[in-house]
Design an enzyme around this catalytic site. Structure first.
Site, mmCIF file in Angstrom:
data_model
loop_
_atom_site.group_PDB
_atom_site.id
_atom_site.type_symbol
_atom_site.label_atom_id
_atom_site.label_comp_id
_atom_site.label_asym_id
_atom_site.label_seq_id
_atom_site.Cartn_x
_atom_site.Cartn_y
_atom_site.Cartn_z
ATOM 1 N N HIS A 1 -7.286 -5.586 -1.190
ATOM 2 C CA HIS A 1 -6.096 -4.806 -0.864
ATOM 3 C C HIS A 1 -5.222 -5.490 0.193
ATOM 4 O O HIS A 1 -4.015 -5.245 0.252
ATOM 5 C CB HIS A 1 -6.539 -3.422 -0.374
ATOM 6 C CG HIS A 1 -5.437 -2.445 -0.185
ATOM 7 N ND1 HIS A 1 -4.806 -1.801 -1.228
ATOM 8 C CD2 HIS A 1 -4.823 -1.991 0.943
ATOM 9 C CE1 HIS A 1 -3.884 -0.981 -0.769
ATOM 10 N NE2 HIS A 1 -3.859 -1.085 0.550
ATOM 11 N N ASP B 1 -9.391 -2.753 -6.055
ATOM 12 C CA ASP B 1 -8.765 -2.041 -4.945
ATOM 13 C C ASP B 1 -9.500 -0.735 -4.662
ATOM 14 O O ASP B 1 -9.655 0.109 -5.549
ATOM 15 C CB ASP B 1 -7.299 -1.760 -5.268
ATOM 16 C CG ASP B 1 -6.464 -1.472 -4.037
ATOM 17 O OD1 ASP B 1 -6.971 -0.826 -3.107
ATOM 18 O OD2 ASP B 1 -5.298 -1.906 -4.012
ATOM 19 N N SER C 1 0.838 -1.196 0.000
ATOM 20 C CA SER C 1 0.000 0.000 0.000
ATOM 21 C C SER C 1 0.884 1.261 0.000
ATOM 22 O O SER C 1 1.673 1.464 -0.920
ATOM 23 C CB SER C 1 -0.943 -0.045 1.202
ATOM 24 O OG SER C 1 -1.933 0.940 1.110
#
Length: 416
Positions: free
Chosen positions: A388, A360, A130
């Site tokens: 995610h 996502d 991320s």
């Protein structure tokens, strides 16, 4: 085996003789010192590295080939933290902004370089999850000579898009997540709408004393981006009322999902600023772009929001109120440095493998794929199998796929 490591670094790497902060990293190994390092950069901004409990599949997979270094990025965990107390010591809100400007990806990369040199490592591998992937791309931009390879999960950043453009794309994805949730759990449509109507007509306090507004309630949509998030939201909505009142158990559950501002204030202060790079002030972009999606203002059906930080949070949440003036100054700040060197990324020679999650909710798929095409040599894997949090929940499968992609003899390209 775990080894605790601490490092002293400049607050401002451009001023090495100035104030310093401490960094903490946990080295996890199987006792082999001959393996190369894998630096793990966590999501955020504002969250420490995970604390291994044993049995995490991705860590087990990593330890088969690497010594894993779990870095608490500056401002988090056991590194010098950013809290309401520590930030107050910096002085006025303006002084606090000047301090916080040293907590973005560019400073994190310089921290990593200081650590690498302290460990006498010529090159190491980096795994970015991320926001950690954003940091990894900044690393590729400014110190690629330090990198043996880069693995990215759900974190290929938009390279040139403004915050407004990013949020415009993400809001569309969030709408889709709501539609999918209500299709899966149609009974939640009325339940969520009833709660929203009640909140409009009544003042409701969460256990911490925070007012539960409709907008705060919509923030539960942040759950929808995780693999089990839709189910968790559904179970939370199963019994919201106790007679004519919202049930104490429901309010406690809501508080649990919304209460992380007290543990990660840096996330709320710098989330939107992590998109700022020479484009001027973000000016509460998520709030402004929301006006282009009037469906988020309805309560029948109520649409939950996603990873958006709104200025009202700094009024309604006691954990964020001490940062209110500082947050408004950050939103108005227009002197942000660039985080990516596009020309250097186009000429990249470091092997890169990246997982892009099709649905996502936090990192826009199409913008990520554009980035994958920009960074020379990137092997991208577009998958609808995981959300995610695929790195964490896949029992090592996501990391194994990326490592395998880097070990292949075929040339770079899309690994669909």
């Amino acid at each position: 085996m775990n080894i605790d490591r601490t490092f002293t670094v400049p607050l401002d790497h451009a001023n090495p003789s100035g104030p310093t902060i401490e960094l903490y990293a946990r080295e996890v190994t199987r006792g082999r010192t001959d393996l190369p390092y894998l630096l793990y950069l966590n999501g955020g901004p504002g969250f420490p590295s995970p604390r291994p409990l044993g049995g995490e599949g991705w860590i087990t997979r990593a330890l088969a080939e690497y010594r894993l270094l779990l870095l608490d990025q500056r401002g988090t965990g056991r590194s010098t933290p950013v809290t309401r107390h520590s930030l107050a010591w910096q002085g006025t809100p303006r002084q606090q902004v000047d301090y916080l400007k040293h907590f973005r990806a560019d400073s994190i990369v310089k921290d990593a370089e200081t650590i690498r040199q302290a460990l006498a490592v010529d090159q190491w591998s980096v795994l970015g999850q991320s926001f950690g992937g954003y940091c990894a791309v900044t690393y590729l931009s400014f110190a690629p000579e330090a990198l043996a390879e880069v693995l990215i999960t759900g974190g290929l950043p938009p390279l040139e898009s403004t915050a407004d453009e990013i949020y415009h794309t993400l809001y569309k994805t969030v709408v889709g997540k709501n539609i999918a949730h209500y299709k899966r759990y149609p009974e939640d449509v009325e339940r969520a709408s009833t709660v929203a109507r009640f909140l409009k007509d009544n003042t409701v306090l969460l256990p911490t004393g925070r007012t539960l507004t409709v907008e705060a309630f919509q923030g539960l949509g942040n759950l929808l981006g995780a693999s089990t998030g839709s189910s968790r939201l559904h179970y939370l909505l199963e019994a919201p009322f106790d007679g004519d009142h919202l049930a104490d158990a429901f309010l406690t559950d809501v508080e649990r999902e919304l209460s992380w501002a007290s543990t990660a204030p840096l996330y709320f202060l710098l989330h939107e600023a992590s998109y700022a790079r020479g484009h001027g002030a973000t000016q509460w972009s998520a709030q402004r772009v929301r006006q282009e999606f009037p469906e988020f203002g309805n309560d029948d059906p109520l649409l939950f929001t996603g990873e958006m930080v709104y200025p009202a949070l700094f009024d309604s949440d006691p954990a964020l109120q001490p940062f209110r003036d500082t947050a408004h100054l950050i939103a108005a700040e227009d002197a942000w440095p660039q985080l990516y060197d596009i020309d250097r990324l186009k000429a990249n020679t470091v092997p890169v493998a990246a997982a892009v999650y099709n649905d996502d909710m936090y990192v826009a798929r199409e913008l990520s794929l554009d980035t994958a095409r920009t960074i020379a040599g990137t092997r991208s894997w577009l998958t609808a199998e995981y959300e995610h949090d695929g790195l964490r929940v896949s029992d090592g499968a996501v990391l194994d796929r990326l490592i395998t992609m880097l070990r292949r003899e075929e040339g770079p390209g899309h690994a669909g």
